[in-house]
Structure formats: C-alpha cells, structure tokens
Design a protein around this motif. Structure first.
Motif, mmCIF file in Angstrom:
data_model
loop_
_atom_site.group_PDB
_atom_site.id
_atom_site.type_symbol
_atom_site.label_atom_id
_atom_site.label_comp_id
_atom_site.label_asym_id
_atom_site.label_seq_id
_atom_site.Cartn_x
_atom_site.Cartn_y
_atom_site.Cartn_z
ATOM 1 N N GLY A 6 42.387 47.787 38.836
ATOM 2 C CA GLY A 6 41.100 48.423 39.046
ATOM 3 C C GLY A 6 39.922 47.469 39.021
ATOM 4 N N CYS A 7 40.162 46.208 38.673
ATOM 5 C CA CYS A 7 39.074 45.243 38.524
ATOM 6 C C CYS A 7 38.656 44.614 39.841
ATOM 7 C CB CYS A 7 39.490 44.137 37.564
ATOM 8 S SG CYS A 7 39.915 44.724 35.907
ATOM 9 N N PHE A 8 39.501 44.713 40.869
ATOM 10 C CA PHE A 8 39.258 44.003 42.119
ATOM 11 C C PHE A 8 39.435 44.945 43.308
ATOM 12 C CE2 PHE A 8 40.984 41.046 38.982
ATOM 13 C CZ PHE A 8 39.986 40.086 38.959
ATOM 14 N N SER A 9 38.699 44.660 44.372
ATOM 15 C CA SER A 9 38.760 45.492 45.574
ATOM 16 C C SER A 9 39.851 45.005 46.516
ATOM 17 C CB SER A 9 37.413 45.470 46.298
ATOM 18 O OG SER A 9 37.178 44.176 46.846
ATOM 19 N N GLU A 10 40.255 45.886 47.425
ATOM 20 C CA GLU A 10 41.226 45.527 48.457
ATOM 21 C C GLU A 10 40.705 44.351 49.273
ATOM 22 O OE1 GLU A 10 44.690 45.853 50.882
ATOM 23 O OE2 GLU A 10 44.216 46.783 48.960
ATOM 24 N N GLU A 11 39.416 44.352 49.536
ATOM 25 C CA GLU A 11 38.809 43.275 50.330
ATOM 26 C C GLU A 11 38.970 41.920 49.652
ATOM 27 O OE1 GLU A 11 34.479 42.002 52.260
ATOM 28 O OE2 GLU A 11 34.638 43.814 51.058
ATOM 29 N N GLN A 12 38.842 41.870 48.334
ATOM 30 C CA GLN A 12 38.984 40.604 47.621
ATOM 31 C C GLN A 12 40.403 40.046 47.744
ATOM 32 O OE1 GLN A 12 37.213 42.342 43.961
ATOM 33 N NE2 GLN A 12 36.055 40.446 43.819
ATOM 34 N N ARG A 14 42.455 40.651 50.267
ATOM 35 C CA ARG A 14 42.652 40.262 51.651
ATOM 36 C C ARG A 14 41.863 38.993 52.000
ATOM 37 N NH1 ARG A 14 45.941 43.662 53.864
ATOM 38 N NH2 ARG A 14 45.701 42.794 55.951
ATOM 39 N N GLU A 15 40.744 38.780 51.338
ATOM 40 C CA GLU A 15 39.980 37.543 51.556
ATOM 41 C C GLU A 15 40.804 36.324 51.125
ATOM 42 O OE1 GLU A 15 36.307 37.950 49.448
ATOM 43 O OE2 GLU A 15 35.371 39.170 51.022
ATOM 44 N N SER A 105 45.232 40.029 37.900
ATOM 45 C CA SER A 105 45.768 41.094 38.739
ATOM 46 C C SER A 105 46.611 40.495 39.854
ATOM 47 C CB SER A 105 44.607 41.901 39.327
ATOM 48 O OG SER A 105 45.083 42.941 40.142
ATOM 49 N N SER A 144 40.962 32.740 42.250
ATOM 50 C CA SER A 144 41.857 33.481 43.139
ATOM 51 C C SER A 144 42.970 32.539 43.577
ATOM 52 C CB SER A 144 41.106 34.036 44.354
ATOM 53 O OG SER A 144 40.473 33.011 45.078
#
Length: 200
Positions: A6-12, A14-15, A105, A144
């Motif tokens: 829950g801490c990170f978005s799908e976009e992050q 995929r980036e 995550s 990342s």
C-alpha cells in the motif's frame, strides 16, 4: 500479501521496470561516476541538498533474479553480509546514522513481455523511535531496484538511490563514500547470493 504494497503506486513499480529496459539519462544532468565489474553508476546533483541521487545499471553474473530478490528481502540474513545493517528488521544504523524504512515492497511484473522483479523502499517517520543524541537520523531515503534475467544465469539490474542525513554530515564526504560504497555493496550482495544457496 506484500506488507508494503500500500506504500507505493502501480506507476512507481512500472517506472522502475521502464528504467531497466530503457535507461532514462537524457534531459537531466546525469553524469557517469564510475564503471566497474560490468556496472555503470550515474549521479545527478540535487540542488537543494548538495547531495547526489544515483542510478546503477549492469549485470550481476551468477545471481538469478529470484535469488537476488530473496537475498535483498531477507532482512535477517542481510545483517550477516551487509556490514552497515544493525538492529531489528526495521532499523538500519550506519556509522551512527539511523534510517527508519518502510518494509520493502516486492512485486513481480510482466513488462514488455519480460518478467521483472521490482523492490521499492523509502523512509518513514514513526513516533515511537525518537531521535537520540549522537545519532544522525536520515530523514530522506528512497531506493528502487528492478531485476530481470540476463538470458543466462545472471541478472540485469537497475537501482536508483538517494538519502539525506539532513546536513549533519558534509556532502563531499557522503558523495565520496558513494563512489566506492555502491560497487562494494553490489560485490557484497553478489557474494551473499552464493552463500545464500548454501544456507537454504
């Protein structure tokens, strides 16, 4: 269920995958810092802090993506091979520096037809861990990591890293340490992968 999902978005996520496939070094002031052991390390100056953000690209031979991700996520094992990690699974102390990091995550994604493992981590603030005299608290931290097979028995790797000890340590010292610290960390991780096979 991933504790940090829950801490990170799908976009992050995929980036990080996109950087692994197509390194994003244009349009910004990224400079090559060092090339060693098949790894290239770039840096970009953060004008506000005087510190650098780092991007790492390359291949770690003899470490499969799954093994590399397992070693990275095994926080108990990390205390054995990473000389800078101490304390319990949520505490990291480096030369009297203190990081409090969200549980990393990990996700597996299909990106452009390739299986990519992505691990994201960032600093957090928890009131039950008050600041202590003589210990420098790192208040900004992000990392990342994206990993995929190199087509052999190794891993193609992208890592992005930044931390800021809030001006308590001279920026020149931090930036100098990173030049040798990042390659040494990757060498230690590669060795830890080999030992992890024997451990399990």
């Amino acid at each position: 269920m991933d504790p940090g999902a829950g801490c990170f978005s799908e976009e992050q996520f995929r980036e990080a995958c996109a950087e692994l496939q197509h390194p994003s070094l244009s349009g910004a002031k990224w400079e090559l810092l060092v090339e060693t052991l098949g790894i290239s390390i770039y840096r970009q100056l953060d004008q506000q802090t005087g510190l650098y953000e780092y991007k790492v690209f390359g291949v770690l031979e003899d470490c499969s993506p799954e093994l590399l991700a397992d070693v990275y996520m095994d926080l108990d094992y990390r205390k054995q091979w990473d000389e800078y990690v101490k304390g319990d699974e949520r505490n990291k102390i480096v030369s009297l520096c203190f990081w409090l990091v969200d549980f990393p995550s990990r996700r597996e994604l299909d990106f452009e037809g390739k299986k990519v493992l992505v691990i994201l981590a960032r600093s957090t603030s928890v009131l039950q861990f008050p600041e202590k005299s003589g210990v420098i608290r790192v208040k900004q931290y992000k990392q990342s990591l994206a990993i995929q097979s190199d087509g052999k028995k190794g891993s193609k790797v992208f890592m992005c890293y930044f931390d800021n000890p809030s001006g308590q340590i001279p920026s020149w010292l931090i930036n100098w340490a990173a030049k040798s610290g990042v390659p040494n960390f990757l060498k230690d991780m590669s060795k830890a992968c080999q030992n992890y096979r024997k451990k399990t």
